[in-house]
Design an enzyme around this catalytic site. Sequence first.
Site, PDB file in Angstrom:
ATOM      1  N   TYR A  28       0.815  -1.224   0.000  1.00 60.30           N
ATOM      2  CA  TYR A  28       0.000   0.000   0.000  1.00 60.30           C
ATOM      3  C   TYR A  28       0.849   1.274   0.000  1.00 60.30           C
ATOM      4  CZ  TYR A  28      -4.326  -2.529   0.001  1.00 60.30           C
ATOM      5  OH  TYR A  28      -5.370  -3.340  -0.394  1.00 60.30           O
ATOM      6  N   GLY A  69     -15.356   2.344 -16.591  1.00 61.80           N
ATOM      7  CA  GLY A  69     -14.056   1.720 -16.334  1.00 61.80           C
ATOM      8  C   GLY A  69     -14.044   0.695 -15.225  1.00 61.80           C
ATOM      9  N   THR A  70     -15.032  -0.215 -15.217  1.00 68.59           N
ATOM     10  CA  THR A  70     -15.006  -1.283 -14.220  1.00 68.59           C
ATOM     11  C   THR A  70     -15.459  -2.575 -14.883  1.00 68.59           C
ATOM     12  OG1 THR A  70     -15.893  -2.089 -12.097  1.00 68.59           O
ATOM     13  CG2 THR A  70     -17.296  -0.569 -13.344  1.00 68.59           C
ATOM     14  N   HIS A  81     -15.220   1.348  -1.651  1.00 72.14           N
ATOM     15  CA  HIS A  81     -14.189   0.386  -1.237  1.00 72.14           C
ATOM     16  C   HIS A  81     -13.128   1.042  -0.368  1.00 72.14           C
ATOM     17  CE1 HIS A  81     -15.177  -2.539  -4.766  1.00 72.14           C
ATOM     18  NE2 HIS A  81     -16.030  -2.631  -3.782  1.00 72.14           N
ATOM     19  N   ASN A 103     -12.728   3.082  -6.507  1.00 70.49           N
ATOM     20  CA  ASN A 103     -11.294   3.372  -6.482  1.00 70.49           C
ATOM     21  C   ASN A 103     -10.862   3.864  -5.114  1.00 70.49           C
ATOM     22  OD1 ASN A 103     -11.401   2.655  -9.138  1.00 70.49           O
ATOM     23  ND2 ASN A 103     -11.396   4.746  -9.912  1.00 70.49           N
ATOM     24  N   VAL A 104      -9.679   3.436  -4.727  1.00 70.73           N
ATOM     25  CA  VAL A 104      -9.140   3.844  -3.424  1.00 70.73           C
ATOM     26  C   VAL A 104      -8.131   4.981  -3.592  1.00 70.73           C
ATOM     27  CG1 VAL A 104      -9.556   1.581  -2.387  1.00 70.73           C
ATOM     28  CG2 VAL A 104      -7.354   2.009  -3.501  1.00 70.73           C
ATOM     29  N   ASP A 105      -7.980   5.469  -4.863  1.00 70.46           N
ATOM     30  CA  ASP A 105      -7.140   6.663  -5.060  1.00 70.46           C
ATOM     31  C   ASP A 105      -7.988   7.899  -4.754  1.00 70.46           C
ATOM     32  OD1 ASP A 105      -7.691   6.014  -8.505  1.00 70.46           O
ATOM     33  OD2 ASP A 105      -8.464   7.784  -7.483  1.00 70.46           O
ATOM     34  N   CYS A 131      -7.251   2.600  12.574  1.00 69.66           N
ATOM     35  CA  CYS A 131      -6.666   1.750  13.628  1.00 69.66           C
ATOM     36  C   CYS A 131      -7.467   0.454  13.736  1.00 69.66           C
ATOM     37  CB  CYS A 131      -6.696   2.492  14.978  1.00 69.66           C
ATOM     38  SG  CYS A 131      -6.133   1.431  16.346  1.00 69.66           S
TER      39      CYS A 131
HETATM   40  C1  BV8 Z   1     -18.215  -8.653   0.624  1.00 68.88           C
HETATM   41  C2  BV8 Z   1      -9.997  -2.374  -2.226  1.00 68.88           C
HETATM   42  C3  BV8 Z   1     -19.458  -9.785   2.291  1.00 68.88           C
HETATM   43  C4  BV8 Z   1      -8.621  -2.841  -1.929  1.00 68.88           C
HETATM   44  C5  BV8 Z   1     -11.250  -4.039  -3.512  1.00 68.88           C
HETATM   45  C6  BV8 Z   1     -21.335 -12.082  -4.333  1.00 68.88           C
HETATM   46  C7  BV8 Z   1     -21.902 -11.176  -3.434  1.00 68.88           C
HETATM   47  C8  BV8 Z   1     -21.109 -10.566  -2.457  1.00 68.88           C
HETATM   48  C9  BV8 Z   1     -19.737 -10.858  -2.361  1.00 68.88           C
HETATM   49  C10 BV8 Z   1     -19.173 -11.751  -3.254  1.00 68.88           C
HETATM   50  C11 BV8 Z   1     -19.977 -12.369  -4.233  1.00 68.88           C
HETATM   51  N1  BV8 Z   1     -19.167 -13.179  -4.958  1.00 68.88           N
HETATM   52  C12 BV8 Z   1     -17.883 -13.083  -4.500  1.00 68.88           C
HETATM   53  C13 BV8 Z   1     -17.865 -12.247  -3.447  1.00 68.88           C
HETATM   54  C14 BV8 Z   1     -16.683 -11.914  -2.652  1.00 68.88           C
HETATM   55  C15 BV8 Z   1     -15.902 -10.724  -3.160  1.00 68.88           C
HETATM   56  C16 BV8 Z   1     -15.800 -10.653  -4.661  1.00 68.88           C
HETATM   57  O1  BV8 Z   1     -16.509  -9.885  -5.299  1.00 68.88           O
HETATM   58  N2  BV8 Z   1     -14.873 -11.413  -5.214  1.00 68.88           N
HETATM   59  C17 BV8 Z   1     -14.654 -11.359  -6.639  1.00 68.88           C
HETATM   60  C18 BV8 Z   1     -13.152 -11.509  -6.927  1.00 68.88           C
HETATM   61  C19 BV8 Z   1     -15.455 -12.482  -7.291  1.00 68.88           C
HETATM   62  N3  BV8 Z   1     -16.474  -9.492  -2.640  1.00 68.88           N
HETATM   63  C20 BV8 Z   1     -16.069  -9.070  -1.432  1.00 68.88           C
HETATM   64  O2  BV8 Z   1     -15.302  -9.681  -0.735  1.00 68.88           O
HETATM   65  C21 BV8 Z   1     -16.643  -7.746  -0.960  1.00 68.88           C
HETATM   66  N4  BV8 Z   1     -17.118  -7.939   0.393  1.00 68.88           N
HETATM   67  O3  BV8 Z   1     -18.929  -9.053  -0.237  1.00 68.88           O
HETATM   68  O4  BV8 Z   1     -18.399  -8.887   1.956  1.00 68.88           O
HETATM   69  C22 BV8 Z   1     -19.512  -9.806   3.758  1.00 68.88           C
HETATM   70  C23 BV8 Z   1     -20.715  -9.439   4.383  1.00 68.88           C
HETATM   71  C24 BV8 Z   1     -20.793  -9.493   5.754  1.00 68.88           C
HETATM   72  C25 BV8 Z   1     -19.668  -9.892   6.531  1.00 68.88           C
HETATM   73  C26 BV8 Z   1     -18.476 -10.229   5.890  1.00 68.88           C
HETATM   74  C27 BV8 Z   1     -18.392 -10.190   4.500  1.00 68.88           C
HETATM   75  C28 BV8 Z   1     -15.561  -6.677  -0.896  1.00 68.88           C
HETATM   76  C29 BV8 Z   1     -15.100  -6.334  -2.282  1.00 68.88           C
HETATM   77  C30 BV8 Z   1     -14.111  -5.146  -2.251  1.00 68.88           C
HETATM   78  C31 BV8 Z   1     -12.712  -5.642  -2.375  1.00 68.88           C
HETATM   79  N5  BV8 Z   1     -11.778  -4.512  -2.422  1.00 68.88           N
HETATM   80  N6  BV8 Z   1     -10.390  -3.018  -3.472  1.00 68.88           N
HETATM   81  C32 BV8 Z   1      -7.626  -2.271  -2.902  1.00 68.88           C
HETATM   82  O5  BV8 Z   1      -8.006  -1.678  -3.931  1.00 68.88           O
HETATM   83  O6  BV8 Z   1      -6.439  -2.425  -2.605  1.00 68.88           O
HETATM   84  S1  BV8 Z   1     -11.660  -4.709  -5.000  1.00 68.88           S
HETATM   85  C33 BV8 Z   1     -10.881  -4.001  -6.320  1.00 68.88           C
HETATM   86  O7  BV8 Z   1     -11.715  -4.355  -7.432  1.00 68.88           O
HETATM   87  C34 BV8 Z   1     -10.795  -2.487  -6.375  1.00 68.88           C
HETATM   88  O8  BV8 Z   1     -11.592  -1.829  -5.414  1.00 68.88           O
HETATM   89  C35 BV8 Z   1     -11.402  -2.200  -7.735  1.00 68.88           C
HETATM   90  O9  BV8 Z   1     -11.877  -0.923  -7.820  1.00 68.88           O
HETATM   91  C36 BV8 Z   1     -12.461  -3.214  -7.746  1.00 68.88           C
HETATM   92  C37 BV8 Z   1     -13.147  -3.421  -9.036  1.00 68.88           C
HETATM   93  O10 BV8 Z   1     -12.150  -3.591 -10.038  1.00 68.88           O
HETATM   94  P1  BV8 Z   1     -12.294  -2.659 -11.325  1.00 68.88           P
HETATM   95  O11 BV8 Z   1     -12.325  -1.248 -10.864  1.00 68.88           O
HETATM   96  O12 BV8 Z   1     -13.445  -3.141 -12.114  1.00 68.88           O
HETATM   97  O13 BV8 Z   1     -10.921  -2.884 -12.065  1.00 68.88           O
HETATM   98  P2  BV8 Z   1     -10.613  -3.950 -13.225  1.00 68.88           P
HETATM   99  O14 BV8 Z   1      -9.152  -3.931 -13.451  1.00 68.88           O
HETATM  100  O15 BV8 Z   1     -11.280  -5.240 -12.903  1.00 68.88           O
HETATM  101  O16 BV8 Z   1     -11.363  -3.341 -14.500  1.00 68.88           O
HETATM  102  C38 BV8 Z   1     -10.910  -2.112 -15.040  1.00 68.88           C
HETATM  103  C39 BV8 Z   1     -11.741  -1.855 -16.278  1.00 68.88           C
HETATM  104  O17 BV8 Z   1     -11.364  -0.586 -16.819  1.00 68.88           O
HETATM  105  C40 BV8 Z   1     -11.531  -2.877 -17.385  1.00 68.88           C
HETATM  106  O18 BV8 Z   1     -12.776  -3.341 -17.824  1.00 68.88           O
HETATM  107  C41 BV8 Z   1     -10.840  -2.102 -18.497  1.00 68.88           C
HETATM  108  O19 BV8 Z   1     -11.289  -2.496 -19.773  1.00 68.88           O
HETATM  109  C42 BV8 Z   1     -11.256  -0.693 -18.222  1.00 68.88           C
HETATM  110  N7  BV8 Z   1     -10.304   0.329 -18.667  1.00 68.88           N
HETATM  111  C43 BV8 Z   1      -8.950   0.265 -18.682  1.00 68.88           C
HETATM  112  N8  BV8 Z   1      -8.438   1.417 -19.135  1.00 68.88           N
HETATM  113  C44 BV8 Z   1      -9.499   2.234 -19.391  1.00 68.88           C
HETATM  114  C45 BV8 Z   1     -10.689   1.540 -19.087  1.00 68.88           C
HETATM  115  N9  BV8 Z   1     -11.913   2.081 -19.243  1.00 68.88           N
HETATM  116  C46 BV8 Z   1     -11.980   3.341 -19.708  1.00 68.88           C
HETATM  117  N10 BV8 Z   1     -10.882   4.076 -20.023  1.00 68.88           N
HETATM  118  C47 BV8 Z   1      -9.638   3.558 -19.881  1.00 68.88           C
HETATM  119  N11 BV8 Z   1      -8.564   4.305 -20.207  1.00 68.88           N
END
Ligand code: BV8
Length: 255
Positions: free
Chosen positions: A79, A200-201, A133, A116-118, A141
């Site tokens: 981080y 962008g997600t 997020h 985004n976390v930025d 803490c």
């Molecule tokens: C939770 C912070 C429950 C940290 C992140 C179903 C329901 C609920 C949960 C789940 C479920 N199935 C699975 C889960 C669990 C999990 C999950 O989703 N897993 C995934 C991998 C399947 N979800 C969780 O754990 C969530 N919590 O559900 O808790 C709970 C309830 C009660 C008690 C306990 C628990 C928490 C999820 C959050 C995780 N934290 N980040 C950090 O960043 O360091 S996730 C991470 O992914 C980032 O936050 C990021 O923002 C997020 C999404 O990613 P994207 O932004 O989409 O990025 P990606 O690279 O994938 O895509 C970028 C896109 O941009 C691409 O499509 C690309 O084409 C495009 N692009 C590129 N360049 C450009 C562009 N577009 C336009 N212009 C450009 N120039």
Amino acid sequence: MHVKAFGGRNSLPSAFAGIKRMFIDRNSKVMVLTGAGISAESGLKTFREPGGMWDTYDWRELATPAAFEKSPEKVWEFYMERRRQIRDAQPNEAHKALVRLEKHMNPGRFLLVSQNVDDLHERAGQKNIIKIHGSAMRDICASCGSVLDSADSYNEFPPRHACGGLLRPDVVWFGEPLNSRDLKTAMDWLLSCDYFIVIGTSGNVFPVAQFVYQTEATKIYIGLEEPENSRGFQQVKLGKAGIVLPELIEELCEV
Ligand code: BV8
């Protein structure tokens, strides 16, 4: 109605003519959702593209509570490096276009939810924003829950709060619940907004990826490729956010 994606700046086939005629009235209710793609043109890595964050690192080792428990130093190193990159980055034309859109809307008629976390949306001047997020630019803490602005450096790793508890980045890790107040606000807006513009997600992370199915609004996606949840959108416009978004907002709002 799912309209196929298309690329290019002026290739507005008839199916998208509506996007030109569609005009966002200042009193409409506009909800925007952003992901890592909106910060890509600021030089920050996305997550799931080739060369992206989770292509380089294993999120299980760096972005879960178990990872922090196992090796807080390793998580902090990850981080602190991202924090440095974020500090060196600048908001791009897409961030600025969303600020223009918010200013165009009447008070209370615009909400940005960002995964985004930025802090590029905030540094661009965005006001009404939910960081669903969390933020890599804040620390929390792990013991007493106090939230602090992140320091540029710490004299010990992992850093500790004055109460003695371990500090951690104030982000939502995988397996952690989203802030219930933020989630409720997002749900309320999904049920009442007229436009849901997503930028962008990849639609891979839940529960945010399900938002598009939880609103009756006019739903537009802007990104480089079709997201996993593309079937939820009436309109998918492929292209770089820094190019497509300013043009779209100018067309929709004549700003
Ligand atoms: C939770 C912070 C429950 C940290 C992140 C179903 C329901 C609920 C949960 C789940 C479920 N199935 C699975 C889960 C669990 C999990 C999950 O989703 N897993 C995934 C991998 C399947 N979800 C969780 O754990 C969530 N919590 O559900 O808790 C709970 C309830 C009660 C008690 C306990 C628990 C928490 C999820 C959050 C995780 N934290 N980040 C950090 O960043 O360091 S996730 C991470 O992914 C980032 O936050 C990021 O923002 C997020 C999404 O990613 P994207 O932004 O989409 O990025 P990606 O690279 O994938 O895509 C970028 C896109 O941009 C691409 O499509 C690309 O084409 C495009 N692009 C590129 N360049 C450009 C562009 N577009 C336009 N212009 C450009 N120039």
